[in-house]
Write a protein that holds these residues in place. Structure first.
Motif, PDB file in Angstrom:
ATOM      1  N   SER A   2      -3.528 -12.756  -8.615  1.00 14.63           N
ATOM      2  CA  SER A   2      -2.352 -11.941  -8.351  1.00 14.63           C
ATOM      3  C   SER A   2      -2.754 -10.472  -8.363  1.00 14.63           C
ATOM      4  O   SER A   2      -3.723 -10.074  -8.990  1.00 14.63           O
ATOM      5  N   SER A   4      -2.030  -6.427  -9.163  1.00 15.12           N
ATOM      6  CA  SER A   4      -1.488  -5.693 -10.288  1.00 15.12           C
ATOM      7  C   SER A   4      -0.028  -5.335 -10.054  1.00 15.12           C
ATOM      8  O   SER A   4       0.400  -5.078  -8.928  1.00 15.12           O
ATOM      9  N   SER A   5       0.732  -5.290 -11.128  1.00 13.46           N
ATOM     10  CA  SER A   5       2.132  -4.871 -11.040  1.00 13.46           C
ATOM     11  C   SER A   5       2.303  -3.407 -11.440  1.00 13.46           C
ATOM     12  O   SER A   5       3.425  -2.917 -11.510  1.00 13.46           O
ATOM     13  N   ALA A   8       4.454  -1.302  -9.013  1.00  5.42           N
ATOM     14  CA  ALA A   8       5.880  -1.612  -9.088  1.00  5.42           C
ATOM     15  C   ALA A   8       6.506  -0.972 -10.329  1.00  5.42           C
ATOM     16  O   ALA A   8       7.604  -0.410 -10.266  1.00  5.42           O
TER      17      ALA A   8
END
Length: 146
Positions: A2, A4-5, A8
């Motif tokens: 996944s 990185s967040s 966001a």
């Protein structure tokens, strides 16, 4: 795998600061994110290092925008918190004895660079002020809460 967040979270925090037009604590921002204030402080620290937010200590302290929301793009936020390329490259050289292995890195590099450039251009066209406007429009479209 996944991505990185961090971007966001950073964009969320910047949008909150722009929407409320006042200093907010990391706890207030974390509440909106349903997250931990420590994580938020780390992200805000990176945004501060990039010159996007300011922090003040003491009573009434907190975080505020360092520039106007029309002057901060989503790309600014992204590069402030993301240290690496979006699309991961091979972790080690492929087998040069293989027909695919000999050429795939160079081929993928062209594709990945084009995709990352498109992302930079798109994120560079949207400002934090644009997001605040979108939030306000979305909020007005909700049925009234009484």
């Amino acid at each position: 795998m996944s991505l990185s967040s961090r971007s966001a979270v950073a964009i969320h925090a910047l949008t909150m600061l722009a929407r409320w037009e006042r200093s907010l604590t990391s706890a207030e921002i974390a509440e909106s994110l349903a997250s931990n204030p420590v994580l938020v402080r780390r992200i805000l620290g990176s945004l501060r290092d990039a010159g996007l937010v300011l922090s003040s200590e003491g009573r009434g302290g907190g975080w505020s925008l360092a520039r106007g929301p029309r002057e901060i793009t989503l790309h600014d936020a992204h590069i402030a918190v993301e240290a690496e390329q979006v699309l991961a490259r091979h972790p080690h050289p492929p087998n040069s004895e293989c027909e695919v292995g000999r050429h795939i890195q160079a081929i993928l590099e062209v594709e990945f660079q084009a995709a990352e450039q498109a992302m930079r251009e798109r994120l560079g066209r949207t400002t934090i002020d644009d997001l605040v406007s979108q939030v306000l429009i979305a909020e007005r479209s909700l049925p009234s809460r009484r």
